[in-house]
Design a protein around this motif. Sequence first.
Motif, PDB file in Angstrom:
ATOM      1  N   GLY A  42       7.581  89.994  34.504  1.00  0.00           N
ATOM      2  CA  GLY A  42       5.907  90.384  34.909  1.00  0.00           C
ATOM      3  C   GLY A  42       5.081  91.196  35.269  1.00  0.00           C
ATOM      4  N   ASP A  43       4.015  91.877  35.618  1.00  0.00           N
ATOM      5  CA  ASP A  43       3.268  93.046  36.654  1.00  0.00           C
ATOM      6  C   ASP A  43       3.129  92.688  37.068  1.00  0.00           C
ATOM      7  N   VAL A  44       3.581  94.253  37.978  1.00  0.00           N
ATOM      8  CA  VAL A  44       3.560  93.921  39.210  1.00  0.00           C
ATOM      9  C   VAL A  44       2.539  94.454  39.775  1.00  0.00           C
ATOM     10  N   PRO A  62      14.209 115.148  40.457  1.00  0.00           N
ATOM     11  CA  PRO A  62      14.778 114.851  38.507  1.00  0.00           C
ATOM     12  C   PRO A  62      15.251 113.887  38.200  1.00  0.00           C
ATOM     13  N   ILE A  63      15.513 112.999  37.749  1.00  0.00           N
ATOM     14  CA  ILE A  63      16.276 111.630  37.873  1.00  0.00           C
ATOM     15  C   ILE A  63      16.367 111.244  36.949  1.00  0.00           C
ATOM     16  N   MET A  64      17.773 111.475  35.301  1.00  0.00           N
ATOM     17  CA  MET A  64      17.975 111.580  34.912  1.00  0.00           C
ATOM     18  C   MET A  64      17.338 110.290  33.982  1.00  0.00           C
ATOM     19  N   THR A  65      16.717 109.141  33.709  1.00  0.00           N
ATOM     20  CA  THR A  65      16.158 108.254  33.283  1.00  0.00           C
ATOM     21  C   THR A  65      15.420 108.343  32.187  1.00  0.00           C
ATOM     22  N   PRO A  66      14.673 106.732  31.667  1.00  0.00           N
ATOM     23  CA  PRO A  66      14.450 106.677  30.072  1.00  0.00           C
ATOM     24  C   PRO A  66      12.628 107.544  29.974  1.00  0.00           C
ATOM     25  N   ALA A  67      12.356 108.256  31.633  1.00  0.00           N
ATOM     26  CA  ALA A  67      11.483 108.053  31.675  1.00  0.00           C
ATOM     27  C   ALA A  67      10.879 109.808  31.442  1.00  0.00           C
ATOM     28  N   TRP A  68      11.985 110.554  31.382  1.00  0.00           N
ATOM     29  CA  TRP A  68      12.508 111.856  30.845  1.00  0.00           C
ATOM     30  C   TRP A  68      12.686 111.603  28.881  1.00  0.00           C
ATOM     31  N   ASP A  69      12.073 110.112  28.790  1.00  0.00           N
ATOM     32  CA  ASP A  69      12.437 110.490  26.550  1.00  0.00           C
ATOM     33  C   ASP A  69      10.958 111.358  26.351  1.00  0.00           C
ATOM     34  N   ALA A 122      -3.345 111.395  39.270  1.00  0.00           N
ATOM     35  CA  ALA A 122      -3.185 109.684  39.339  1.00  0.00           C
ATOM     36  C   ALA A 122      -1.945 109.387  40.392  1.00  0.00           C
ATOM     37  N   TYR A 123      -0.724 109.726  39.012  1.00  0.00           N
ATOM     38  CA  TYR A 123       0.817 109.590  39.777  1.00  0.00           C
ATOM     39  C   TYR A 123       1.306 110.195  41.418  1.00  0.00           C
ATOM     40  N   ALA A 124       0.488 111.469  41.357  1.00  0.00           N
ATOM     41  CA  ALA A 124       0.321 111.860  42.756  1.00  0.00           C
ATOM     42  C   ALA A 124      -0.077 111.279  43.481  1.00  0.00           C
ATOM     43  N   VAL A 178      11.789  92.413  38.411  1.00  0.00           N
ATOM     44  CA  VAL A 178      10.054  92.028  38.029  1.00  0.00           C
ATOM     45  C   VAL A 178      10.223  93.061  37.018  1.00  0.00           C
ATOM     46  N   ASP A 179       9.812  93.626  35.751  1.00  0.00           N
ATOM     47  CA  ASP A 179       9.580  94.083  34.609  1.00  0.00           C
ATOM     48  C   ASP A 179       8.368  93.333  34.085  1.00  0.00           C
ATOM     49  N   VAL A 180       8.019  94.542  33.284  1.00  0.00           N
ATOM     50  CA  VAL A 180       6.414  93.914  32.466  1.00  0.00           C
ATOM     51  C   VAL A 180       8.015  93.729  31.433  1.00  0.00           C
ATOM     52  N   ALA A 222      -1.114 108.587  43.836  1.00  0.00           N
ATOM     53  CA  ALA A 222       0.045 106.757  43.874  1.00  0.00           C
ATOM     54  C   ALA A 222       1.199 107.320  44.467  1.00  0.00           C
ATOM     55  N   LYS A 223       1.270 108.644  44.290  1.00  0.00           N
ATOM     56  CA  LYS A 223       3.117 109.083  45.197  1.00  0.00           C
ATOM     57  C   LYS A 223       2.531 108.806  46.623  1.00  0.00           C
ATOM     58  N   GLY A 224       1.487 109.608  46.485  1.00  0.00           N
ATOM     59  CA  GLY A 224       1.793 109.866  48.217  1.00  0.00           C
ATOM     60  C   GLY A 224       0.761 108.413  48.769  1.00  0.00           C
ATOM     61  N   SER A 239      10.383  98.259  45.960  1.00  0.00           N
ATOM     62  CA  SER A 239       8.800  98.420  45.273  1.00  0.00           C
ATOM     63  C   SER A 239       8.899  99.775  44.064  1.00  0.00           C
ATOM     64  N   ASN A 240       9.400  99.789  42.736  1.00  0.00           N
ATOM     65  CA  ASN A 240      10.408 100.940  42.540  1.00  0.00           C
ATOM     66  C   ASN A 240       9.106 100.888  40.885  1.00  0.00           C
ATOM     67  N   ALA A 241       8.896 100.645  40.728  1.00  0.00           N
ATOM     68  CA  ALA A 241       7.502 100.761  38.951  1.00  0.00           C
ATOM     69  C   ALA A 241       6.657 101.343  39.047  1.00  0.00           C
TER      70      ALA A 241
HETATM   71  N1  LIG Z   1      12.837 109.669  36.443  1.00  0.00           N
HETATM   72  C1  LIG Z   1      12.519 110.329  37.770  1.00  0.00           C
HETATM   73  O1  LIG Z   1      12.699 111.925  37.869  1.00  0.00           O
HETATM   74  C2  LIG Z   1      12.008 110.194  39.096  1.00  0.00           C
HETATM   75  C3  LIG Z   1      11.790 111.134  39.996  1.00  0.00           C
HETATM   76  C4  LIG Z   1      10.660 110.877  41.120  1.00  0.00           C
HETATM   77  C5  LIG Z   1      10.284 109.516  41.193  1.00  0.00           C
HETATM   78  N2  LIG Z   1      10.398 108.725  39.914  1.00  0.00           N
HETATM   79  C6  LIG Z   1      10.227 107.034  40.594  1.00  0.00           C
HETATM   80  O2  LIG Z   1      11.420 106.377  40.243  1.00  0.00           O
HETATM   81  C7  LIG Z   1      10.559 104.963  39.796  1.00  0.00           C
HETATM   82  C8  LIG Z   1      12.035 104.607  38.614  1.00  0.00           C
HETATM   83  O3  LIG Z   1      11.137 106.134  37.733  1.00  0.00           O
HETATM   84  P1  LIG Z   1      12.252 105.839  37.015  1.00  0.00           P
HETATM   85  O4  LIG Z   1      12.094 107.252  36.377  1.00  0.00           O
HETATM   86  O5  LIG Z   1      13.157 104.586  36.487  1.00  0.00           O
HETATM   87  O6  LIG Z   1      10.960 105.190  35.326  1.00  0.00           O
HETATM   88  P2  LIG Z   1      10.772 104.400  33.976  1.00  0.00           P
HETATM   89  O7  LIG Z   1       9.730 104.789  32.983  1.00  0.00           O
HETATM   90  O8  LIG Z   1      12.518 105.131  33.404  1.00  0.00           O
HETATM   91  O9  LIG Z   1      11.259 102.621  34.437  1.00  0.00           O
HETATM   92  C9  LIG Z   1       9.791 102.541  35.438  1.00  0.00           C
HETATM   93  C10 LIG Z   1       9.573 101.192  34.601  1.00  0.00           C
HETATM   94  O10 LIG Z   1       8.913 100.087  35.191  1.00  0.00           O
HETATM   95  C11 LIG Z   1       8.144  99.598  34.519  1.00  0.00           C
HETATM   96  N3  LIG Z   1       7.009  98.912  34.502  1.00  0.00           N
HETATM   97  C12 LIG Z   1       5.671  99.517  34.140  1.00  0.00           C
HETATM   98  N4  LIG Z   1       4.752  98.986  34.188  1.00  0.00           N
HETATM   99  C13 LIG Z   1       4.868  97.863  34.938  1.00  0.00           C
HETATM  100  C14 LIG Z   1       3.893  96.724  35.717  1.00  0.00           C
HETATM  101  N5  LIG Z   1       2.723  97.070  35.581  1.00  0.00           N
HETATM  102  N6  LIG Z   1       4.751  95.888  35.940  1.00  0.00           N
HETATM  103  C15 LIG Z   1       6.103  95.907  35.865  1.00  0.00           C
HETATM  104  N7  LIG Z   1       6.796  96.697  35.161  1.00  0.00           N
HETATM  105  C16 LIG Z   1       6.032  98.052  34.967  1.00  0.00           C
HETATM  106  C17 LIG Z   1       8.397  99.986  32.989  1.00  0.00           C
HETATM  107  O11 LIG Z   1       8.550  98.569  32.198  1.00  0.00           O
HETATM  108  C18 LIG Z   1       9.981 100.313  33.620  1.00  0.00           C
HETATM  109  O12 LIG Z   1      11.167  99.404  33.258  1.00  0.00           O
HETATM  110  C19 LIG Z   1       9.309 105.246  40.298  1.00  0.00           C
HETATM  111  O13 LIG Z   1       8.289 104.937  40.974  1.00  0.00           O
HETATM  112  C20 LIG Z   1       9.703 107.127  39.346  1.00  0.00           C
HETATM  113  O14 LIG Z   1       7.797 107.514  39.973  1.00  0.00           O
HETATM  114  C21 LIG Z   1      11.342 109.003  39.381  1.00  0.00           C
END
Ligand SMILES: NC(=O)c1ccc[n+]([C@@H]2O[C@H](COP(=O)([O-])OP(=O)(O)OC[C@H]3O[C@@H](n4cnc5c(N)ncnc54)[C@H](O)[C@@H]3O)[C@@H](O)[C@H]2O)c1
Length: 214
Positions: free
Chosen positions: A31-33, A147-154, A115-117, A12-14, A119-121, A53-55
């Motif tokens: 969908g919007d989670v 730190p995990i290499m995903t598009p979040a680091w773009d 806000a992020y912190a 599920v993703d937006v 939420a995570k706490g 639950s990962n978004a």
């Molecule tokens: N990448 C990191 O370094 C890192 C570190 C710590 C924790 N995390 C956590 O890991 C999880 C995944 O992170 P990521 O790096 O893949 O992030 P990302 O930004 O690459 O992906 C986040 C995804 O959430 C989706 N999303 C955003 N708002 C949404 C909504 N309202 N409804 C549905 N989907 C929605 C986005 O479309 C995207 O696909 C997150 O919870 C993030 O906080 C990531």
Amino acid sequence: MRAAEGARVLAVDVAPAPPEGAPGGVEYLRGDVSAEHTWERVAAWGPIDVIVSNAAAVEVAPAHETTLESWNRQLGVGLTAAFLAARTLLPRMETGSMVLTSSVHALVGLPGHPAYAAAKGGLTALTRQLAVEYGPAVRVNCVLPGPIMTPAWDRVDDEGRAGSVRATVLGRFGTPGEVAAVIAFLASDEAAFMTGAGAGVVVDGGWSIVKDSA
Ligand SMILES: NC(=O)c1ccc[n+]([C@@H]2O[C@H](COP(=O)([O-])OP(=O)(O)OC[C@H]3O[C@@H](n4cnc5c(N)ncnc54)[C@H](O)[C@@H]3O)[C@@H](O)[C@H]2O)c1
């Protein structure tokens, strides 16, 4: 069990469509989670054994520059979504597992992420709470990635990325697969005696244990 092993998996993703290179066999629901009706659509999709639950939504600004809209958006995606998933799906599960993705931000403060912190706490406390309320039928655990290499680091420049790598013991970014493996373990019967691990399962290459005071 993974999609490749025969599990029915719904992502599920937006985003309008799954990303390029997404694993085959995974069904997709746009969908919007943070919206209640999304979880009703998930419940209608079929019986659920595992919820991940990962978004997350990250909008970088210090607290005094964070608007209420931004705060609510980040808490909505980052915390309320997990509550809505749990409220909708856990009472319908006779057995199974839920895994929440928190972050090392639940443990330490970093400028620009109030806000992020929060939420995570909140997810770490919610994990313990849900584990108590829905056990023994459903186990609920939480992972805290570093730190995990995903598009979040773009949106982070080379200097910022190098700084994060330097802050790990292992000297590199983690991969999404390295977090997914821990989530799969927590969701599986291999972790049958784990529940409520709200802050213990850190997957961060040692990031949170290093403090450079030199
Ligand atoms: N990448 C990191 O370094 C890192 C570190 C710590 C924790 N995390 C956590 O890991 C999880 C995944 O992170 P990521 O790096 O893949 O992030 P990302 O930004 O690459 O992906 C986040 C995804 O959430 C989706 N999303 C955003 N708002 C949404 C909504 N309202 N409804 C549905 N989907 C929605 C986005 O479309 C995207 O696909 C997150 O919870 C993030 O906080 C990531």
